[in-house]
Write an enzyme that holds these catalytic residues in place. Structure first.
Site, short mmCIF file in Angstrom:
data_model
loop_
_atom_site.label_atom_id
_atom_site.label_comp_id
_atom_site.label_asym_id
_atom_site.label_seq_id
_atom_site.Cartn_x
_atom_site.Cartn_y
_atom_site.Cartn_z
N SER A 71 41.58 -42.12 59.53
CA SER A 71 41.02 -40.80 59.75
C SER A 71 40.15 -40.72 61.00
CB SER A 71 40.23 -40.34 58.53
OG SER A 71 39.03 -41.03 58.44
N LYS A 118 32.80 -36.40 53.31
CA LYS A 118 32.59 -36.25 54.75
C LYS A 118 31.75 -35.01 55.07
CE LYS A 118 36.67 -38.87 56.00
NZ LYS A 118 38.11 -38.82 56.30
#
Ligand code: ADP
Length: 665
Positions: A572, A615
C-alpha cells in the site's frame, strides 16, 4: 541392619499405598487411572535412589494434581453477560454483539430439546417408552421397524436413537451401521430381549453408545439417554469455539476476554505464544529426565484447577519466528475440536480432554497466521479508537481505575477533559490506549507520592492541562506533518503495522551513478517491489513528467523510509513511493499535509488496500488534513462512522496521475 531395611520397606509401601488410594479417589477417566496404576507398579519395583523413582513419583503427583473432573458450571444468562461486557467497556458495540452471538449459539445448543428416535416392533413397548420420554421434555419420534426408522432419519437428525436389536428385514446392527455413516455424532443405544453377549459386543464395536437388556428398568433407559446427551452437548458446545481477537495493542482484547470469562463464571488465564520457543512448550517434554515438564496448556489448567477455563492464547502472530518444530500443527491439536478431546501432552502421556476449554486467540495482524489455523477461528476485528473515544474511555474507566490502584480516592483526584485531550494528543501516538493508561498511571503515582505525609490528610487535586506538563515533562510528539515545510522528494504515506495505522515519510534522492536503485529503511520484499514498480512507471512515462531521456543512464536513485526500527511491508506504500520519486525528478515539492495509501500497477492504476479505518485514525493522529485513498476502497470509506470521518477530507482516486495533480505543487 535388618531393622532399617524393614522400616524402609514399610515406608515405601506406605507411600505406594497412599498413592494407590489417591489414584482411586482422583476420579480420573478409566484409561488414565490404568496408566497411573501401571506407573505405580513400576515404581514399586525400583529403588528409591534411582532417578526413575523420582521421575515416576513426580509424574504421579502431577497426574493427581490435575483437575480431571473439576470444572465450573457455565452461567448462560445472556442479559447478565451483556451487562458485564458493557460495564467494563465503552463502545465496541459490534464486537460485543459478535461475542454475545457466539455465546447465544452456546446457549441454544445447551437448551435445545434433545431429539430421540425410538425403534421397536412391539407397539406397547414403543408407546410406553415414547410416553415416558416425552414427559422428560425430549422431542420423541417412533418407528415400528428399520425401514421406517431410515425414512425418519432421511429427513431429520436425532441426538439419540434407541433401537431394538432384532427386527424384521433391517435389524438394529444394520441400522446402527447406517446411522454411523450418515450421522457420526448421533448416539445409538441398543435394546434387546435376546441379550446375548456376542451381539452386545458386536454393537459396541460398531460404535453403539450403550447396550440395555430387556426387561429393563425405565430408570436405566433415562440414565443412558442422559449420559449420551451430556457427552454430546459438551462436544457440540465446543465446535467453532475458537474466537480470535485481531487488532492493535491496547484496544481491549484482553480485558474483553476477561469479561467473557466473568460472564460465563469461568476461570481465566493467558498464555503468551510469542514467548514460546519450542513445540515442547505446547505439547510438553517427554518424561525421560528429571525436570521434564508438561506443556503450558496443561500447566495452566492445573494452575486454575478447572477443566473448562477461558484460555487466552496471546500473540498468535508472533509465534514461529524462531520456533523449533511446527507451531501450527501443535496448536491445532490443542484447538481443533476433532483432536482436542483426547489431547496427549508428551509429559502426561495420557489423554486429557480439552474440549470444554474456551480458547480465545489474539493477534495484532493475521497476515502471518498459517491457513489451517485461520480456518478454525472465528475472527473478530478490533480497531483503534478515535480521539473522542479515547477521551471517554479515559475519563470513565482508566482514570478511576488508576486513581484507585495508586491508593488515591476518586473523590479527591480528578482530571479535566482538557488535560486528558492534551495527554492523548501530545504524549501518546497509538491506535489503542495502552500508553495513555501508562501516562495516567504516572500522573497518579506522582500525586500519590506528593500526598504522602501531608498533615490533614489528602488534599483535593485537579489535574489540568497545565499541570500535565508538570507531571509528565515536556510533550513528546510534534505535529511533524503540519509544522514542517513541503519538500522536494518527500511524500507522506499511510501504512498499516502491528500497532495499528502509521504515518510514514518516503524520501527519494538522486546522485550521479549507473542506474542503480538503492532501497533502505527495513523494508520488506513486497515494499521493495512496489519501489521497483514505481520507478518503472516513472521511467516509462518520463516524457510526461518532463524528465530527460538519458537521465536514468547516469543516475542512481535512493529510496529511504525513516524510523528504521519499524518493520514495514505491504503493497500500500506504492503510491507514496511513486509520488516521492515524481517530486524528486520533477523538482516539484510534495504537499506534506496530504497522506496517501494505494497499491500501484505498471499501467498507473491504483488498487485497493486494507486497513482503511486504521489509516484514517493514524492520519488524524498526525494532523493530516487530506487523505488520498483508492476509489475501489469506496465501500470501506462509506462504512466509516461519522466520528471517524470528521476532521479529515478523504479523496478517492483512480490513477497515479490524479494523485500527481493533487499532491505535487
Ligand atoms: P489489548 O489486549 O488489546 O492489548 P487491553 O485489553 O490490555 O488491550 O486494554 C488495555 C487497557 O485499556 C485495559 O486497561 C483495558 O481495560 C482498557 N480498555 C481497552 N478498551 C476499552 C474500552 N472499550 N472500554 C474501557 N476500557 C478499555
Amino acid at each position: 541392619m535388618k531393622f532399617f531395611k524393614k522400616s524402609e520397606d514399610d515406608h515405601l509401601e506406605s507411600i505406594a499405598g497412599e498413592l494407590r488410594q489417591k489414584i482411586s479417589a482422583a476420579r480420573m477417566p478409566d484409561a488414565v487411572r490404568k496408566i497411573a496404576e501401571q506407573e505405580l507398579d513400576v515404581i514399586a519395583r525400583i529403588s528409591p535412589s534411582a532417578a526413575e523413582y523420582t521421575i515416576g513419583i513426580t509424574y504421579l503427583d502431577y497426574l493427581l494434581s490435575l483437575p480431571w473432573n473439576k470444572g465450573t458450571e457455565d452461567n448462560l444468562d445472556l442479559g447478565r453477560a451483556e451487562r458485564i461486557l458493557s460495564e467494563n467497556h465503552y463502545g465496541l458495540s459490534t464486537i460485543k454483539e459478535r461475542v454475545l452471538e457466539h455465546l447465544a449459539v452456546k446457549v441454544l445448543i445447551m437448551s435445545k430439546k434433545a431429539r430421540v428416535l425410538i425403534v421397536d416392533d412391539e407397539e406397547i413397548a414403543r408407546k410406553n417408552l415414547a410416553h415416558v420420554l416425552t414427559k422428560e421434555e425430549y422431542d420423541v419420534v417412533t418407528a415400528a421397524d428399520g425401514e421406517s426408522a431410515l425414512r425418519e432419519l432421511d429427513t431429520k437428525e436425532f441426538d439419540v436413537v434407541l433401537t431394538d436389536l432384532r427386527m424384521g428385514r433391517i435389524d438394529g446392527i444394520e441400522l446402527l451401521e447406517r446411522i454411523k455413516v450418515r450421522y457420526p455424532e448421533t448416539r445409538v443405544i441398543m435394546v434387546t430381549g435376546y441379550a446375548t453377549v456376542p451381539s452386545a459386543i458386536e454393537a459396541m464395536q460398531k460404535g453403539a453408545f450403550h447396550y440395555i437388556a430387556k426387561p429393563f428398568k425405565l430408570d436405566e433407559v433415562r440414565a443412558a439417554i442422559k449420559l449420551a446427551l451430556e457427552k454430546k452437548t459438551v462436544r457440540a458446545n465446543t465446535k467453532g469455539s475458537v474466537l480470535c481477537f485481531a487488532g492493535p495493542p491496547g484496544t481491549g482484547k484482553t480485558s474483553l476476554g476477561r469479561s467473557i470469562a466473568r460472564a460465563l463464571g469461568r476461570k481465566f488465564t493467558r498464555i503468551s505464544l510469542g514467548g514460546l520457543k519450542d513445540e515442547a512448550d505446547i505439547r510438553g517434554h517427554r518424561r525421560t529426565y528429571v525436570g521434564a515438564k508438561p506443556g503450558r496448556v496443561i500447566e495452566e489448567i492445573r494452575r486454575v484447577e478447572s477443566t473448562n477455563p477461558v484460555i487466552m492464547l496471546d500473540e498468535l502472530d508472533k509465534i514461529g519466528r524462531d520456533f523449533k518444530g511446527d507451531p501450527a500443527s501443535a496448536l491445532l491439536e490443542v484447538l481443533d475440536p476433532e483432536q482436542n478431546r483426547a489431547f496427549v501432552d508428551h509429559y502426561l502421556d495420557a489423554p486429557f480432554d480439552l474440549s470444554s476449554v474456551m480458547f480465545i486467540l489474539t493477534a495484532n495482524m493475521l497476515d502471518t497466521v498459517p491457513h489451517p489455523l485461520r480456518d478454525r477461528m472465528e475472527v473478530i476485528e478490533f480497531s483503534g479508537y478515535t480521539e473522542e473515544e479515547k477521551a471517554h474511555i479515559s475519563s470513565r474507566f482508566l482514570c478511576p481505575k488508576q486513581i484507585r490502584e495508586k491508593g488515591l480516592s476518586p473523590d479527591t483526584v480528578s482530571f479535566t477533559d482538557e488535560a486528558l485531550v492534551k495527554i492523548i494528543r501530545e504524549y501518546t501516538r497509538e491506535a489503542g490506549i495502552r500508553n495513555l493508561e501508562r501516562k495516567i498511571a504516572t500522573v497518579c503515582r506522582k500525586i500519590a507520592k506528593a500526598s504522602v505525609g501531608l498533615s490533614g490528610g489528602p488534599q483535593p487535586v485537579r489535574v489540568t492541562a497545565d499541570a500535565v506538563e508538570r507531571y509528565l515533562g515536556r510533550h513528546r510528539y510534534h505535529a511533524d506533518v503540519i509544522e514542517e515545510q513541503d519538500r522536494v522528494g518527500v511524500a507522506t504515506g499511510l501504512v498499516r503495522t502491528e500497532t495499528g495505522g502509521d504515518i510514514i515519510f518516503v524520501e527519494a534522492a538522486k546522485m550521479k551513478g549507473t542506474k542503480e536503485l538503492i532501497i533502505t529503511g527495513s523494508l520488506g520484499d513486497v515494499m521493495r517491489e512496489s519501489a521497483q514498480a514505481a520507478l518503472s512507471y516513472i521511467r516509462s512515462n518520463a516524457g510526461e513528467f518532463g524528465i530527460a531521456d538519458d537521465f536514468f543512464e547516469y543516475h542512481d536513485i535512493h529510496i529511504h523510509v525513516p524510523s528504521g526500527a519499524v518493520q514495514k511491508d505491504g503493497p500500500s506504500a506504492g503510491i507514496t513511493i511513486l509520488i516521492a520519486l515524481a517530486s524528486l525528478l520533477t523538482r516539484r515539492p510534495a504537499r506534506r499535509d496530504i497522506a496517501m495509501t494505494g497499491e500501484i500497477t505498471l499501467t498507473g492504476r491504483i488498487l485497493p488496500v486494507g486497513g482503511i479505518r486504521e489509516k484514517v485514525l493514524a492520519a488524524k493522529r498526525a494532523k493530516v488534513r487530506t487523505m488520498i485513498a483508492p476509489v475501489r476502497n469506496r465501500d470501506d470509506v462509506e462504512e466509516l462512522t461519522a466520528d471517524v470521518k470528521t476532521g479529515i477530507e478523504i479523496r478517492l482516486v483512480d490513477t497515479v496521475m490524479d494523485v500527481v495533480k493533487a499532491v505535487l505543487i
